[in-house]
Scaffold this active site. Structure first.
Site, mmCIF file in Angstrom:
data_model
loop_
_atom_site.group_PDB
_atom_site.id
_atom_site.type_symbol
_atom_site.label_atom_id
_atom_site.label_comp_id
_atom_site.label_asym_id
_atom_site.label_seq_id
_atom_site.Cartn_x
_atom_site.Cartn_y
_atom_site.Cartn_z
ATOM 1 N N SER A 198 -7.252 -9.157 9.888
ATOM 2 C CA SER A 198 -8.272 -9.724 10.774
ATOM 3 C C SER A 198 -9.248 -10.649 10.060
ATOM 4 C CB SER A 198 -9.058 -8.608 11.465
ATOM 5 O OG SER A 198 -8.221 -7.841 12.275
ATOM 6 N N ASN A 206 4.016 -10.290 7.726
ATOM 7 C CA ASN A 206 3.194 -9.575 6.740
ATOM 8 C C ASN A 206 3.578 -9.971 5.305
ATOM 9 O OD1 ASN A 206 1.145 -7.680 6.028
ATOM 10 N ND2 ASN A 206 2.702 -6.121 5.609
ATOM 11 N N SER A 207 4.156 -11.157 5.130
ATOM 12 C CA SER A 207 4.463 -11.598 3.763
ATOM 13 C C SER A 207 3.146 -11.855 3.028
ATOM 14 C CB SER A 207 5.333 -12.851 3.778
ATOM 15 O OG SER A 207 4.707 -13.892 4.492
ATOM 16 N N GLY A 218 0.789 -1.222 0.000
ATOM 17 C CA GLY A 218 0.000 0.000 0.000
ATOM 18 C C GLY A 218 0.824 1.277 0.000
ATOM 19 N N ARG A 238 -13.894 -21.691 7.361
ATOM 20 C CA ARG A 238 -15.092 -22.097 6.622
ATOM 21 C C ARG A 238 -16.345 -22.101 7.499
ATOM 22 N NH1 ARG A 238 -13.107 -27.396 3.404
ATOM 23 N NH2 ARG A 238 -15.223 -27.297 2.594
HETATM 24 P P1 GTP Z 1 -5.409 -7.237 5.156
HETATM 25 O O1 GTP Z 1 -5.065 -7.761 3.799
HETATM 26 O O2 GTP Z 1 -4.223 -6.835 5.941
HETATM 27 O O3 GTP Z 1 -6.419 -6.144 5.104
HETATM 28 O O4 GTP Z 1 -5.985 -8.493 6.016
HETATM 29 P P2 GTP Z 1 -7.359 -9.312 6.005
HETATM 30 O O5 GTP Z 1 -8.381 -8.642 6.836
HETATM 31 O O6 GTP Z 1 -7.743 -9.659 4.616
HETATM 32 O O7 GTP Z 1 -6.950 -10.632 6.803
HETATM 33 P P3 GTP Z 1 -6.701 -12.133 6.300
HETATM 34 O O8 GTP Z 1 -7.953 -12.789 5.787
HETATM 35 O O9 GTP Z 1 -5.538 -12.146 5.400
HETATM 36 O O10 GTP Z 1 -6.334 -12.835 7.672
HETATM 37 C C1 GTP Z 1 -5.261 -12.415 8.473
HETATM 38 C C2 GTP Z 1 -4.818 -13.557 9.352
HETATM 39 O O11 GTP Z 1 -5.898 -14.024 10.178
HETATM 40 C C3 GTP Z 1 -4.342 -14.773 8.543
HETATM 41 O O12 GTP Z 1 -3.154 -15.274 9.100
HETATM 42 C C4 GTP Z 1 -5.504 -15.745 8.666
HETATM 43 O O13 GTP Z 1 -5.064 -17.085 8.581
HETATM 44 C C5 GTP Z 1 -6.104 -15.423 10.040
HETATM 45 N N1 GTP Z 1 -7.564 -15.708 10.065
HETATM 46 C C6 GTP Z 1 -8.486 -15.351 9.133
HETATM 47 N N2 GTP Z 1 -9.724 -15.816 9.434
HETATM 48 C C7 GTP Z 1 -9.613 -16.490 10.606
HETATM 49 C C8 GTP Z 1 -10.547 -17.206 11.439
HETATM 50 O O14 GTP Z 1 -11.746 -17.306 11.160
HETATM 51 N N3 GTP Z 1 -10.046 -17.741 12.589
HETATM 52 C C9 GTP Z 1 -8.724 -17.637 12.927
HETATM 53 N N4 GTP Z 1 -8.326 -18.193 14.057
HETATM 54 N N5 GTP Z 1 -7.806 -16.976 12.160
HETATM 55 C C10 GTP Z 1 -8.235 -16.416 11.013
HETATM 56 C C1 SPV Z 2 -3.712 -3.691 4.670
HETATM 57 O O1 SPV Z 2 -2.706 -3.444 5.325
HETATM 58 O O2 SPV Z 2 -4.868 -3.562 5.111
HETATM 59 C C2 SPV Z 2 -3.554 -4.196 3.291
HETATM 60 C C3 SPV Z 2 -2.197 -4.291 2.755
HETATM 61 O O3 SPV Z 2 -4.519 -4.477 2.626
HETATM 62 S S1 SPV Z 2 -1.625 -2.796 2.096
HETATM 63 O O4 SPV Z 2 -1.953 -2.732 0.691
HETATM 64 O O5 SPV Z 2 -0.162 -2.781 2.281
HETATM 65 O O6 SPV Z 2 -2.247 -1.729 2.804
#
Ligand code: GTP
Ligand code: SPV
Ligand code: MN
Length: 614
Positions: free
Chosen positions: A266, A393-394, A213, A521
């Site tokens: 999250s 954050n990879s 970002g 899921r």
């Molecule tokens: P950004 O791209 O940063 O905006 O993140 P995001 O909100 O899309 O989060 P993402 O779905 O990538 O999940 C972030 C982390 O939370 C990952 O390591 C997931 O494996 C974990 N995670 C997602 N959903 C769940 C869930 O329902 N339960 C648990 N325990 N962990 C989860």
């Molecule tokens: C976030 O941090 O919420 C992302 C990754 O989606 S970035 O594009 O780096 O903001």
């Protein structure tokens, strides 16, 4: 000396306002060459990046990149929203006067691309033909080839998106200059980086990073910060850090669309990509629309809220992505998807990649494996052996079309009608699995008081949330009071209103810390209940903070949850909630000009909790 006009003409870039913009910044940054980018340039750019060592091969049609070790995430402290109106200053947007920031950035960028190519990346942050198209066109100038490759995946890229604009001067002007990453003092008091959105000039100036970002300007700088400002100024729409999914019920033929905000990392990507649990898979199907950004508007035809995902790809967190947690993501980043992995671990002999949670244990044979910093695993010093192989954050970068459960109408210009707006954060107690909120002001209030646990002691007080309104804290571009009022105005204008809900997949056992809910899921079960509530098929239980499911109403087929865990998952701890209300009051009191309707909602919830206590 390059002849900019000749290059642009030969590339078919005919918009004279874009030409002026390119000419200005080419001269200022001192770029040596100019190249206009179309999506069809991808194969050639990939070859060039491989030749230059900027990318490494990661198996058939997949690529690996490492960013500079001090450049691995967004920097909220260095991110600024600038305008000419001090009234735009909010609590979270780091507002500065445009007249101060522009010269500062020009000084940083002057001559800083000397010897480099300036790539001109015209793009569109919307499905073509969208009613919000007027806010979607942009041009990013960047001096970094891997940024171009990411932009081609994350946005619709090509000169056709800017040549025939209804108003040829109306496009977002983005300038990204990488800078000398080794001398920028990242994270020190002498930090040189600046990530500035000059919102009232629709100009984005980012200096000092080539990561995510910070560098892909179409994504959050335009898609969230600029767009939320434009949506407010025009009175036309909301731009939010929201996922967007569809649910089809094969038995009734019903289709539902749900969007919602969860703070970064999250669970948005995982939720939107989820497959129905096996036991429910014959009946329900989840469709993916988007995982990070949604733009919401009221459709004049039917008075409903419609949402689009302005993006073209997914920039997803790698950690814990595996066949059990997120099988669709595993497919979307499989062979021949064009995926770019950033900052995961890499095997230089085989091209394999690995991250924590990909498999329970890292590869036993460490031959050829390097961690995200490039250090050979076999040569890590004794005190570094426990460090993660991949950066937390990879990420992986792939396109929407590669996601197997992509909705067939994901690029429909009009978007899809929204049945529910949900919010969710990581909270270890208090927040139930799901609670529905039917009143619009209470729903907006709930979004404004969204938060996630402070994870590091330094970041906050134990048990107190780091509030993240609507999951937009890092992306807010104007004052929170006006933001709340704009939300009430947009949702208020809908004649058929979405339901609101708050969800929490992250409750933990007080003793052993395990997650009470398996998540992933199984999260569909909570959303199915919400749709039944909307259809009047269930009533739930009214509580001071919303409607929660009874045990019987929640479809737990094929699932194994302990009854005492279920009690916790669906219960409301009134005493704990009353504590939270005091923190909320302080949180909201920071914002000037919060609409009275939001305060009334707060007082209603507080009074209901008081009544429940006595
Ligand atoms: P950004 O791209 O940063 O905006 O993140 P995001 O909100 O899309 O989060 P993402 O779905 O990538 O999940 C972030 C982390 O939370 C990952 O390591 C997931 O494996 C974990 N995670 C997602 N959903 C769940 C869930 O329902 N339960 C648990 N325990 N962990 C989860
Ligand atoms: C976030 O941090 O919420 C992302 C990754 O989606 S970035 O594009 O780096 O903001
Ligand atoms: Mn995000």
């Amino acid at each position: 000396m390059i002849d900019v006009d000749v290059v642009l003409h030969e590339a078919g870039l005919e918009n004279s306002h874009v030409q002026d913009f390119v000419r200005h910044w080419a001269a200022l940054t001192g770029a040596e060459r100019i190249e206009v980018i179309n999506a069809s340039d991808d194969p050639r750019l990939l070859r060039e990046a491989l030749d230059a060592g900027e990318l490494l091969p990661a198996g058939e049609g997949r690529y690996y990149s490492r960013s500079y070790v001090k450049d691995t995430a967004r920097s909220e402290e260095r991110t600024v929203v600038a305008t000419s109106d001090p009234a735009d200053a909010g609590v979270y947007n780091n507002w500065r006067p445009a007249a101060e920031m522009r010269p500062l950035l020009e000084e940083r960028m002057r001559g800083a691309s000397a010897g480099k190519t300036m790539y001109v990346v015209p793009y569109l942050m919307a499905p073509p033909g969208s009613p919000l198209e007027a806010y979607a066109a942009g041009v990013e100038l960047t001096d970094c080839r891997t940024v171009v490759l990411h932009m081609i995946r994350m946005a619709r890229v090509g000169v056709e998106h800017i040549n025939d604009l209804a108003d040829p001067a109306s496009f977002v002007r983005g300038v990204h200059v990488t800078g000398d990453l080794e001398t920028l003092g990242q994270g020190t008091p002498d930090d040189q980086r600046y990530f500035v959105t000059v919102a009232d000039e629709r100009t984005i100036l980012h200096y000092g990073s080539s990561y995510g970002g910070n560098a892909l300007l179409g994504k959050i700088a335009h898609g969230l910060r600029q767009a939320s400002y434009d949506g407010w100024r025009s009175g036309q729409f909301l731009a939010e850090q929201f996922m967007l999914l569809g649910i089809t019920d094969r038995e009734t033929g019903g289709t539902y669309h749900i969007c919602g905000g969860f703070p970064s990392a999250s669970g948005k990507t995982n939720l939107a990509m989820m497959l129905a649990p096996d036991a429910l898979g014959d009946r329900y199907h989840v469709e993916f629309y988007g995982d990070d950004i949604a733009w919401l508007r009221v459709d004049p035809e039917d008075g409903r809220i419609y949402a689009i995902n302005p993006e073209f790809g997914v920039f997803g967190v790698a950690k814990d992505t595996n066949e059990a947690t997120n099988p669709t993501a595993v497919d979307a980043i499989g062979p021949d998807t064009g995926t770019i992995f950033t900052n995961v671990a890499y095997n230089e002999n085989t091209g394999d990649v690995w991250w924590e949670g990909k498999t329970p244990e890292p590869p036993a044979d460490t031959t050829g494996w390097r961690d995200w910093t490039g250090q050979l695993i076999s040569e890590r010093p004794a005190d570094g052996k426990d460090a993660p192989w991949a950066h937390p954050n990879s990420r992986f970068t792939t396109t929407l079309a590669k996601v197997p459960n992509i909705a067939p109408d994901f690029d429909k210009a009009q978007g899809v009608p929204i049945d529910a707006i949900i919010f969710g954060g990581r909270t270890r107690d208090r927040e139930p699995l799901i609670r529905a909120v039917t009143d619009v002001a209470e729903g907006v209030y709930d979004g404004l008081t969204l938060g996630a646990e402070a994870t590091f002691a330094a970041e906050g007080v134990e048990g107190q949330l780091r509030y993240d309104p609507m999951s937009m804290r890092p992306f807010l571009s104007y004052a929170e009071g006006a933001y709340a009022a704009h939300w009430l105005a947009i949702i208020g204008a809908a004649t058929s209103k979405p339901l609101f809900a708050h969800v929490n997949w992250f409750q933990r056992d007080a003793e052993d810390g395990r997650f009470l809910w398996p998540g992933y899921r199984d999260n569909l079960r909570a959303l199915l209940w919400l749709m039944k509530l909307k259809n009047g098929e269930v009533t739930g239980i009214r509580t001071p903070v919303g409607i929660v499911p009874t045990r019987e109403e929640l479809d737990l087929a094929g699932m194994d949850v302990r009854p005492e865990d279920l009690d916790r998952l669906l219960g409301i701890d009134v005493a704990r909630w009353r504590q939270e209300m005091e923190h909320r009051e302080e949180h909201l009191a920071q914002f000037g000009g919060l609409p009275e309707a939001i305060w009334e909602a707060h007082r209603r919830v507080a009074a209901a909790l008081d009544a429940a206590q006595s």
